[in-house]
Each structure stands twice: as structure tokens, then as C-alpha cells.
Write a protein that holds these residues in place. Structure first.
Motif, short mmCIF file in Angstrom:
data_model
loop_
_atom_site.label_atom_id
_atom_site.label_comp_id
_atom_site.label_asym_id
_atom_site.label_seq_id
_atom_site.Cartn_x
_atom_site.Cartn_y
_atom_site.Cartn_z
N LEU A 7 0.83 -1.20 0.00
CA LEU A 7 0.00 0.00 0.00
C LEU A 7 0.86 1.25 0.00
CD1 LEU A 7 -2.67 -1.01 2.67
CD2 LEU A 7 -2.93 -1.05 0.18
N LYS A 8 0.25 2.34 -0.46
CA LYS A 8 0.90 3.65 -0.37
C LYS A 8 -0.15 4.64 0.11
CE LYS A 8 -0.15 5.00 -5.10
NZ LYS A 8 0.35 5.39 -6.39
N LEU B 4 -3.97 3.34 -0.87
CA LEU B 4 -4.25 2.68 -2.15
C LEU B 4 -3.21 1.60 -2.40
CD1 LEU B 4 -4.88 5.83 -4.38
CD2 LEU B 4 -6.60 4.35 -3.35
N ARG B 5 -3.55 0.66 -3.28
CA ARG B 5 -2.59 -0.36 -3.71
C ARG B 5 -1.39 0.34 -4.34
NH1 ARG B 5 -2.33 -4.82 -1.64
NH2 ARG B 5 -4.32 -5.44 -0.86
N SER B 6 -0.21 -0.11 -4.00
CA SER B 6 1.03 0.47 -4.53
C SER B 6 1.41 -0.23 -5.83
CB SER B 6 2.14 0.29 -3.49
OG SER B 6 3.34 0.77 -3.99
N GLU B 7 1.71 0.57 -6.85
CA GLU B 7 2.19 -0.02 -8.09
C GLU B 7 3.61 -0.53 -7.88
OE1 GLU B 7 2.03 3.70 -8.36
OE2 GLU B 7 -0.11 3.47 -8.15
N LEU B 8 4.01 -1.42 -8.72
CA LEU B 8 5.37 -1.95 -8.64
C LEU B 8 6.39 -0.93 -9.13
CD1 LEU B 8 4.72 -5.59 -9.84
CD2 LEU B 8 5.25 -4.83 -7.53
N THR B 9 5.92 0.25 -9.59
CA THR B 9 6.84 1.25 -10.13
C THR B 9 7.53 2.06 -9.03
OG1 THR B 9 5.02 2.82 -10.35
CG2 THR B 9 5.57 1.50 -12.29
N LEU B 10 7.01 2.02 -7.82
CA LEU B 10 7.69 2.74 -6.74
C LEU B 10 9.03 2.07 -6.49
CD1 LEU B 10 5.01 3.51 -3.99
CD2 LEU B 10 6.26 5.13 -5.39
N PRO B 11 10.09 2.86 -6.36
CA PRO B 11 11.40 2.25 -6.15
C PRO B 11 11.53 1.65 -4.75
CG PRO B 11 11.57 4.63 -6.01
CD PRO B 11 10.14 4.31 -6.41
N PRO B 12 12.22 0.51 -4.63
CA PRO B 12 12.46 -0.04 -3.30
C PRO B 12 13.40 0.89 -2.54
CG PRO B 12 13.42 -1.45 -5.01
CD PRO B 12 12.77 -0.29 -5.69
N PRO B 13 13.47 0.82 -1.27
CA PRO B 13 12.77 -0.10 -0.39
C PRO B 13 11.30 0.30 -0.24
CG PRO B 13 14.07 1.43 0.91
CD PRO B 13 14.37 1.73 -0.53
N LEU B 14 10.49 -0.67 0.15
CA LEU B 14 9.06 -0.45 0.33
C LEU B 14 8.65 -0.75 1.76
CD1 LEU B 14 7.78 -2.06 -2.97
CD2 LEU B 14 7.98 0.37 -2.47
N PRO B 15 7.68 -0.05 2.31
CA PRO B 15 7.08 1.14 1.74
C PRO B 15 8.13 2.24 1.59
CG PRO B 15 6.17 0.70 3.93
CD PRO B 15 7.12 -0.39 3.61
N ASN B 16 7.93 3.10 0.61
CA ASN B 16 8.90 4.12 0.25
C ASN B 16 8.66 5.37 1.11
OD1 ASN B 16 9.79 6.54 -1.40
ND2 ASN B 16 10.73 4.85 -2.53
N VAL B 17 9.63 5.69 1.96
CA VAL B 17 9.50 6.82 2.89
C VAL B 17 9.48 8.15 2.15
CG1 VAL B 17 10.51 7.96 4.91
CG2 VAL B 17 10.60 5.48 4.72
N ASP B 18 10.31 8.28 1.10
CA ASP B 18 10.31 9.53 0.33
C ASP B 18 8.92 9.81 -0.22
OD1 ASP B 18 12.97 10.41 0.58
OD2 ASP B 18 13.64 9.10 -1.04
N PHE B 19 8.30 8.80 -0.83
CA PHE B 19 6.96 8.98 -1.40
C PHE B 19 5.96 9.37 -0.30
CE2 PHE B 19 2.77 7.59 -2.76
CZ PHE B 19 2.69 8.17 -4.01
N LEU B 20 6.02 8.70 0.83
CA LEU B 20 5.11 9.01 1.94
C LEU B 20 5.27 10.45 2.39
CD1 LEU B 20 3.05 8.14 4.13
CD2 LEU B 20 5.01 7.44 5.52
#
Length: 176
Positions: free
Chosen positions: A68-69, A80-96
Motif C-alpha cells: 500500500l501507499k 491505495l494499492r502500490s504499483e510496482l513502479t515505486l522504487p524499493p525499499p518499500l514502503p517508500n518513505v520519500d513517497f510518503l
């Protein structure tokens, strides 16, 4: 941050701040996590695992899974469901951090704890650009100092604190 750092942090989170807390702990997709349950045993506030479509309430810590993101819809956080396009590591702290900092008329407080790599540094920059507040764990007490140290070196951190002082800082920020 690592489990030790998170365990210490939840014991000092103030009960009544009105804040909604999100936790992005790196782990593999599909891996069953009991982190919310373990942290809930030590925490003074409610701890819950994030599920798709849930409504977020104040004074609760939400643990995000790598599937999730958190994104912003109509100026509110939504899982929402996270796409596989988010760069690892996951969950992605930068995106959050970047998503939360985009909430209008809200002041995001980003906390970066023990960890390896650069995740969090770019997101903390976004929080600062949106007039939010950033806090990093003092590197000398971090099991893995890379994440907090990289954010400090990038000049994206307002406060560098031991975990034991973070709860008091959050309380002061909640009443200011």
C-alpha cells in the motif's frame, strides 16, 4: 527505523496531540508483518495496520505495508494499492513524506530513524519546502546511522534528537 528504535519511539508518543502518525518500515512485499501488534503492546496510543480505503483518525499510529501507499485525494490521506513502479525499499518513505507534505493547510512532521541508504532524505526536503518540520534520530544512538545521517548532511533536518526526547518535542509542537 529498526524495531528497537520504533519500540522506544512508541513508548514516548504523547497520548493527545491530534496528530495522525504513519509508519513506513521497510520489508518485503507479501511478508506477513506483526509490527502493528508488537508496537501496540508498548504504545500509549492506538496502533493499527493500514488497510485499503480506511479512514485515518487522530492519535493513532498507522503501520503501512509495502503493498500500500498513502496518497492524497481531496486533501486527505488515502491508502491505495502500490504499483510496482515505486522504487524499493518499500514502503517508500520519500513517497510518503512527499505525499503528506502536499496536504494543504497542514503541517507535516517527518521523523527519520535508524536505517540504511538514502530513503527519507528527498521526502524530508519536500516536507521542509512545504513548511513542515523534520526530525532525525541522533546518529550516535542509531543502530544503522545512514538514513538519519544522510538527511542531516543534506540540510533537511530541523531537529536532531535522541528518541527519548521526540515525544516531548511532538507534544510541544502540538500545542504551538
Amino acid at each position: 527505523g529498526g524495531f528497537e528504535a520504533l519500540s522506544e519511539l512508541v513508548t514516548c508518543l504523547p497520548k493527545k496531540t491530534g496528530f495522525v502518525y504513519f509508519l513506513a518500515q521497510h520489508y518485503a512485499r507479501g511478508e506477513k508483518s506483526v509490527l502493528a501488534e508488537l508496537l501496540g503492546r508498548k504504545s500509549r496510543i492506538k496502533v493499527a495496520s493500514v488497510v485499503e480505503g480506511m479512514i485515518f483518525k487522530p492519535d493513532t499510529l498507522y503501520v503501512l505495508s509495502p503493498e500500500l501507499k498513502i496518497t492524497i485525494v481531496k486533501n486527505k490521506p488515502v491508502a491505495l494499492r502500490s504499483e510496482l513502479t515505486l522504487p524499493p525499499p518499500l514502503p517508500n518513505v520519500d513517497f510518503l513524506f512527499e505525499e503528506l507534505s502536499s496536504i494543504q493547510e497542514s503541517k507535516t512532521i517527518a521523523i527519520l530513524l535508524s536505517g540504511t541508504g538514502y530513503d527519507g532524505t528527498k521526502g524530508m526536503q519536500s516536507v521542509k519546502e512545504h513548511k513542515g518540520i523534520t526530525i532525525a534520530q541522533v546518529a550516535s544512538e542509531a543502530m544503522f546511522e545512514q538514513m538519519p545521517m544522510n538527511a542531516v548532511r543534506a540540510n533537511t533536518v530541523d531537529y536532531v534528537l535522541p528518541i527519548a526526547e521526540m515525544g516531548q518535542k511532538l507534544f510541544k509542537l502540538s500545542i504551538s
